[in-house]
Design an enzyme around this catalytic site. Structure first.
Site, PDB file in Angstrom:
ATOM      1  N   ASN A  65       1.059  -1.237   0.189  1.00 44.20           N
ATOM      2  CA  ASN A  65      -0.053   0.020  -0.082  1.00 44.20           C
ATOM      3  C   ASN A  65       0.937   1.472   0.054  1.00 44.20           C
ATOM      4  OD1 ASN A  65      -1.758   1.948   0.442  1.00 44.20           O
ATOM      5  ND2 ASN A  65      -2.604   1.230   2.661  1.00 44.20           N
ATOM      6  N   LYS A  67      -0.193   4.207   0.010  1.00 41.08           N
ATOM      7  CA  LYS A  67      -0.744   5.273   0.445  1.00 41.08           C
ATOM      8  C   LYS A  67      -0.570   6.482  -0.393  1.00 41.08           C
ATOM      9  CE  LYS A  67      -0.214   3.135   4.746  1.00 41.08           C
ATOM     10  NZ  LYS A  67      -0.454   3.199   6.155  1.00 41.08           N
ATOM     11  N   HIS A 150      -9.676   0.964   5.088  1.00 46.21           N
ATOM     12  CA  HIS A 150      -8.568   1.379   5.667  1.00 46.21           C
ATOM     13  C   HIS A 150      -8.588   2.280   7.021  1.00 46.21           C
ATOM     14  CE1 HIS A 150      -4.392   2.380   6.477  1.00 46.21           C
ATOM     15  NE2 HIS A 150      -3.820   1.221   5.814  1.00 46.21           N
ATOM     16  N   GLU A 152      -7.051   4.629   8.175  1.00 47.46           N
ATOM     17  CA  GLU A 152      -6.763   5.938   7.740  1.00 47.46           C
ATOM     18  C   GLU A 152      -7.867   6.508   7.118  1.00 47.46           C
ATOM     19  OE1 GLU A 152      -3.138   5.319   5.647  1.00 47.46           O
ATOM     20  OE2 GLU A 152      -2.068   4.888   7.569  1.00 47.46           O
ATOM     21  N   GLU A 220      -5.444  -4.831  10.693  1.00 51.88           N
ATOM     22  CA  GLU A 220      -4.402  -3.974  10.676  1.00 51.88           C
ATOM     23  C   GLU A 220      -4.557  -3.379  12.190  1.00 51.88           C
ATOM     24  OE1 GLU A 220      -2.328  -2.914   6.711  1.00 51.88           O
ATOM     25  OE2 GLU A 220      -4.130  -1.535   7.180  1.00 51.88           O
ATOM     26  N   GLY A 226       2.476   2.305  10.736  1.00 50.10           N
ATOM     27  CA  GLY A 226       3.312   3.727  10.722  1.00 50.10           C
ATOM     28  C   GLY A 226       3.964   3.943  11.890  1.00 50.10           C
ATOM     29  N   SER A 266       3.407  -2.261  10.111  1.00 49.75           N
ATOM     30  CA  SER A 266       4.843  -2.079  10.655  1.00 49.75           C
ATOM     31  C   SER A 266       5.519  -3.326  10.259  1.00 49.75           C
ATOM     32  CB  SER A 266       5.125  -1.816  12.008  1.00 49.75           C
ATOM     33  OG  SER A 266       4.757  -0.365  12.321  1.00 49.75           O
TER      34      SER A 266
END
Ligand code: 13P
Length: 306
Positions: A65, A67, A150, A152, A220, A226, A266
């Site tokens: 991904n 992003k 996701h 985010e 996730e 991150g 991560s």
């Protein structure tokens, strides 16, 4: 708690067409049981389990991904890097998720082994919805996969469970494969709400036409994304097992057994081997490390686990 069973499935080969030594041994036990206890319902359970073991061989899945990263020049470099990695597409699915505006460039430049996907899709059809990218448009570009939900998108763009379900439904109706992302925040984990959150996020999508061929579940944990803080093997296995058990209860045993559940948060070249060895981890959704040469090492880790 899980350490004794962490490696069990992957160490005992389950094959669709071949016959493993495990199978021969279990069949022998079942036959003996059948001889002594004809008509037992327990026997049906034993046979079910042997049967399930025979069909269990989930093809590993790996996503990169990107992003909201990349310029044309960077995309070119990333793709050159991808094209230098070798893997067997019969044994591993690798999907790259560039930004929408880099989809065309990425798909034009990548070699055939890679599939390309979008990082999101619209919950609405084509029409008067300014700024949206419909699933019809994605399909028309011959892009076969989309990420949905996701964290985010949930966190920064207000995607609720309801929106995630709408997106999944419309993506599946348009024959896209969907990678549905679920996972708890740090606060939810600290309040021991991980299972509750995972159940709620699965409840939201369980009435969609789910099939193991068209859906991948990405676990996730938001706190691992991150942050450089990866879930421990015990945490990852426990969450994946929770997801698989709940899918068995609420969707079907067949879906739960065959759907790929991948871990994201991560993942890097240093932890991939250990995580991919877990019984219920079928691959990864990688963010930061998919923009680095170490993505090649992660590909090798996942490929060698198949
Ligand atoms: P990182 O690998 O950068 O933690 O990101 C994970 C992720 O969000 C993949 O979708």
């Amino acid at each position: 708690m899980y350490s004794s069973t962490l490696y069990s499935r992957k160490n005992s080969e389950c094959m669709i067409l071949g016959i493993s030594t495990d199978f021969v041994f279990s069949s022998f036990l079942v036959l003996q049981f059948c001889w002594f206890y004809p008509g037992s319902t327990l026997l049906c359970d034993v046979l079910d389990n042997v049967n399930m073991a025979l069909v269990t061989k989930r093809k590993p899945w790996l996503g990169g991904n990107w992003k909201s990263n990349g310029t044309k020049v960077q995309v070119q470099k990333l793709v050159d890097q991808l094209n230098s990695f070798k893997f067997n597409i019969e044994k591993l699915d690798v999907v790259i998720f560039p930004t929408f505006i880099h989809l065309h460039l990425t798909s034009a430049l990548t070699s055939q082994g890679y599939a390309i996907g979008t990082q999101s899709c619209s919950a609405t059809k084509s029409g008067a919805y300014t700024g949206e990218i419909s699933t019809e448009a994605i399909k028309d570009l011959e892009i076969g996969t989309t990420l949905i939900g996701h964290s985010e998108r949930r966190q920064y763009y207000g995607e609720t469970d309801d929106v995630v379900a709408k997106k999944l439904k419309i993506a599946l109706e348009n024959s896209l494969c969907a990678v549905v992302c679920i996972g708890e925040t740090l606060q939810e984990r600290e309040e021991s709400k991980t299972t509750e959150v995972l159940h709620r996020q699965i409840d939201a999508i369980r009435d969609c036409p789910l099939s193991a061929q068209s859906v991948v579940i990405a676990y996730e944990p938001v706190w691992a994304i991150g942050s450089g803080k990866v879930a421990t093997p015990e945490q990852a296995q426990e969450a994946h097992q929770t997801i698989r058990h709940y899918l068995k209860e609420k969707v079907s045993a067949e879906f739960a057994e065959n759907v790929r559940i991948v871990y994201g948060g991560s993942v890097n070249a240093g932890n991939a081997d250990c995580l991919i060895a877990l019984e219920d981890v079928d691959g990864f959704l990688v963010g930061g490390a998919s923009l680095k040469p170490e993505f090649g090492t992660i590909i090798q880790s996942v490929a060698s686990a198949s």
